[in-house]
Design an enzyme around this catalytic site. Structure first.
Site, short mmCIF file in Angstrom:
data_model
loop_
_atom_site.label_atom_id
_atom_site.label_comp_id
_atom_site.label_asym_id
_atom_site.label_seq_id
_atom_site.Cartn_x
_atom_site.Cartn_y
_atom_site.Cartn_z
N HIS A 186 0.84 -1.20 0.00
CA HIS A 186 0.00 0.00 0.00
C HIS A 186 0.87 1.25 0.00
CE1 HIS A 186 -3.49 2.51 1.37
NE2 HIS A 186 -2.51 3.21 1.93
N GLU A 187 1.88 1.29 0.86
CA GLU A 187 2.73 2.47 0.95
C GLU A 187 3.59 2.65 -0.31
OE1 GLU A 187 2.08 4.55 3.09
OE2 GLU A 187 0.88 3.28 4.40
N GLU B 224 -6.27 6.75 -1.16
CA GLU B 224 -6.23 5.57 -0.29
C GLU B 224 -6.91 4.38 -0.97
OE1 GLU B 224 -4.48 5.33 2.34
OE2 GLU B 224 -3.98 7.45 2.51
N HIS C 90 1.62 4.39 -3.00
CA HIS C 90 1.58 5.86 -2.87
C HIS C 90 2.79 6.49 -3.56
CE1 HIS C 90 -1.96 6.34 -0.48
NE2 HIS C 90 -1.50 5.70 0.57
#
Length: 270
Positions: free
Chosen positions: A136-137, A199, A140
């Site tokens: 997930h990070e 997100e 980004h």
């Protein structure tokens, strides 16, 4: 960037923020006519954004330390390297920071990014759940939305200062102050248009690269429960970047930087 809708939103919001920033520079230039318009515009449009980005990144990572590559954390380095290769990213710098609660965030730009985890997160999550969080990070950083978040918050401050100086005089100080707060909140509304959507995109990217959304969904549930049992040590600069917001104040719920966790879980498990 793989998500065209996120790209279009970032372009639109970036254009609006630039216009607000340019307008604030003109206002400040009119307040200090002796300096001249050109130096102030150069300062506002070139020097300050770079300084704000650097300061914002520093504030976010304050208190963080490089994540050791010893036996305890070796698996995190390995999964980050593998996921980075799959995403076509340079492996970001890994750091660890006591946040009081289990959480993680990414900051910086693609090619020079940082992923920071809390020791509480590492202790709480299983290996596949931690992999979902790391993915997930990394998403980004791959989508370049972290830079927009850091600069967006800074633009809000500059705009609020410009409104305050424009309206300030001896008789309406409180009006000027209230208007500056309102201007800052208005700017943050545009930033939140990116924040919440990014997100969902990062969740979807993590699901795609790990092959399953269930581990990340379980991780979000554990992080949410862990946040209720501890006291967060996360400043505002880092809070908006975290995988899950732990600020439960009424004002923060109104100006939430993250979508409802229940909706994220539903999308991950579809």
């Amino acid at each position: 960037m793989r998500n065209a809708q996120l790209k279009m939103r970032m372009i639109l919001v970036g254009t609006i923020l630039f216009a607000l920033y340019f307008g604030a520079a003109l206002v400040l230039a009119s307040m200090f006519p002796g300096i001249g318009l050109v130096p102030i515009l150069l300062l506002a449009l070139v020097v300050l954004p770079v300084a704000q980005y650097k300061i914002g990144k520093w504030l976010t990572l304050r208190g963080a330390e490089p994540l050791p590559e010893d036996r305890q954390y070796q698996h995190i380095h390995q999964m980050t390297e593998s996921l980075s290769e799959d995403m076509g990213l340079e492996k970001p710098k890994l750091m660890i920071k006591d946040m009081g609660v289990p959480n993680a965030f990414a900051t910086g730009r693609k090619g020079a990014g940082v992923v920071c985890v809390s020791p509480q997160l590492v202790q709480l999550l299983d290996r596949d759940e931690l992999e979902g969080v790391i993915a997930h990070e990394l998403a980004h950083l791959n989508n370049r939305d972290t830079v927009m978040m850091v600069l967006g918050q800074s633009v809000g401050l500059i705009v609020s200062y410009a409104v305050f100086f424009l309206l300030r005089d001896d008789n309406n100080f409180f009006v000027a102050y209230a208007a500056s707060i309102a201007a800052q909140m208005l700017t943050l509304i545009f930033v939140m248009a990116i924040s919440r959507y990014r997100e969902y995109v990062a969740d979807a990217d993590a699901k795609r690269y790990t092959g399953n959304g269930e581990p990340l969904a379980r991780a979000l549930e554990k992080i949410s429960r862990g946040a209720e049992q501890g006291e967060a040590k996360i400043n505002d600069s880092a809070s908006a970047l975290c995988i899950l917001s732990v600020d439960r104040s009424a004002l923060k719920r109104i100006f939430a930087t993250h979508p409802p966790t229940e909706k994220r879980l539903q999308r991950l498990r579809e």
